[in-house]
Design an enzyme around this catalytic site. Structure first.
Site, mmCIF file in Angstrom:
data_model
loop_
_atom_site.group_PDB
_atom_site.id
_atom_site.type_symbol
_atom_site.label_atom_id
_atom_site.label_comp_id
_atom_site.label_asym_id
_atom_site.label_seq_id
_atom_site.Cartn_x
_atom_site.Cartn_y
_atom_site.Cartn_z
ATOM 1 C CG HIS A 56 -10.925 -1.203 0.286
ATOM 2 N ND1 HIS A 56 -10.205 -1.137 1.455
ATOM 3 C CD2 HIS A 56 -11.779 -0.144 0.323
ATOM 4 C CE1 HIS A 56 -10.621 -0.109 2.174
ATOM 5 N NE2 HIS A 56 -11.569 0.527 1.496
ATOM 6 C CG HIS A 58 -12.928 3.032 -0.942
ATOM 7 N ND1 HIS A 58 -13.699 2.530 0.080
ATOM 8 C CD2 HIS A 58 -13.709 3.015 -2.053
ATOM 9 C CE1 HIS A 58 -14.903 2.219 -0.397
ATOM 10 N NE2 HIS A 58 -14.930 2.485 -1.683
ATOM 11 C CG ASP A 60 -10.067 6.017 2.720
ATOM 12 O OD1 ASP A 60 -10.566 5.486 1.713
ATOM 13 O OD2 ASP A 60 -10.409 5.716 3.879
ATOM 14 C CG HIS A 61 -8.133 2.148 2.460
ATOM 15 N ND1 HIS A 61 -7.984 1.496 3.665
ATOM 16 C CD2 HIS A 61 -9.249 2.908 2.581
ATOM 17 C CE1 HIS A 61 -8.990 1.835 4.462
ATOM 18 N NE2 HIS A 61 -9.771 2.690 3.830
ATOM 19 C CG HIS A 114 -15.869 -1.083 2.711
ATOM 20 N ND1 HIS A 114 -16.583 -0.062 3.266
ATOM 21 C CD2 HIS A 114 -14.735 -0.514 2.204
ATOM 22 C CE1 HIS A 114 -15.911 1.080 3.108
ATOM 23 N NE2 HIS A 114 -14.794 0.820 2.458
ATOM 24 C CG ASP A 133 -12.194 0.896 5.218
ATOM 25 O OD1 ASP A 133 -11.296 0.944 6.085
ATOM 26 O OD2 ASP A 133 -12.447 1.831 4.444
ATOM 27 C CG HIS A 171 -11.144 4.290 8.635
ATOM 28 N ND1 HIS A 171 -11.012 5.576 8.188
ATOM 29 C CD2 HIS A 171 -11.305 3.522 7.527
ATOM 30 C CE1 HIS A 171 -11.091 5.607 6.870
ATOM 31 N NE2 HIS A 171 -11.272 4.366 6.430
HETATM 32 FE FE FE Z 1 -11.514 3.738 4.346
HETATM 33 ZN ZN ZN Z 2 -12.999 2.054 2.200
#
Ligand code: FE
Ligand code: ZN
Length: 241
Positions: A56, A58, A60-61, A114, A133, A171
């Site tokens: 996805h 985001h 942080d990915h 998400h 996530d 995570h």
């Molecule tokens: Fe994340």
């Molecule tokens: Zn995420």
């Protein structure tokens, strides 16, 4: 055909996942968001990167996808539905598409909830699931863009996978998820055992992942929710916990 999976700790509590198909040495990284630790892990695994799999959009990915793509000339795969807000994709995929990693094959599963365009990659022959996530050990992702109904339907698809499936999620949230899970389901012996195992693993600095789907089906309150309303209520309670 055998696929090895290795969590690469990045950022504060994210994991990128290094997947390596032993026969050909073909290597993929799932959700690379920090370059240096991933480059080090790739070096240890033979120095090759073929595929970058994104679950996805985001940051942080995805944050290191462009840099790794250029460094290794790897192909980037991500959701067609989110192509406009993902790094540059070499292949845009949707539910049911197949992605090859050497001799291994992954099936794309759409898992909105998400985020709208969230996808997971399932390798049936080795029972490996990279799910970003959507599903965490003892938890699930926050509903940033989707409804409880959508997340429930996405989790239903994941619940139907073989019990031996290894869950490679985005995570290291398992300890805090365990605390919440024990609050809502205090008498669950399987959950108590998993929570103790996770506490041991984390105390010695080891990842709590990958998790087994069969264990999650017994322990994870979000997988045990009977319907979307129950899942939604749990999610609200967790958000406020
Ligand atoms: Fe994340
Ligand atoms: Zn995420």
């Amino acid at each position: 055909m055998s696929l090895s999976v290795q969590p690469v700790p990045i950022l504060k509590d994210n994991y990128a996942w290094l997947l390596r198909e032993a026969g050909t040495g073909a290597t993929a990284i799932v959700d690379p968001a920090e370059e240096a630790p991933i480059v080090a892990a790739i070096k240890d695994a033979g120095g090759r990167l073929d595929l970058i799999l994104l679950t996805h959009h985001h940051a942080d990915h995805v944050a290191a996808a462009d840099a790794l793509r250029l460094r290794y000339r790897a192909r980037v795969v991500g959701a067609r539905a989110d192509a406009h807000r993902l790094p540059r994709l070499d292949r845009a995929v949707a539910e049911g598409d197949e992605v090859a990693l050497g001799a291994a094959r992954a099936r794309v599963i759409a898992t909105p909830g998400h985020t709208r365009g969230h996808i997971a990659y399932f390798f049936p022959e080795s029972a490996v699931l990279a799910c970003g996530d959507t599903l965490f050990s003892l938890g699930c992702g926050r509903l940033f863009e989707g409804s409880a109904e959508e997340m429930f339907a996405s989790l239903e698809k994941l619940k139907a996978l073989p019990a031996e499936t290894l869950i490679c999620c985005g995570h290291e949230y398992t300890l805090s998820n365990a605390r919440f899970a024990l609050c809502v389901d205090p008498d669950n012996a399987a959950l108590q055992a998993r929570a103790a195992e996770v506490a041991d693993l984390r105390a010695s600095g080891r990842p709590s992942l990958p998790a087994r789907l069969g264990c999650e089906l017994l322990c994870n309150p979000f997988l045990r929710a009977r319907d979307a309303a129950e899942l939604g209520a749990l999610r609200v309670r967790k958000d406020n916990s």
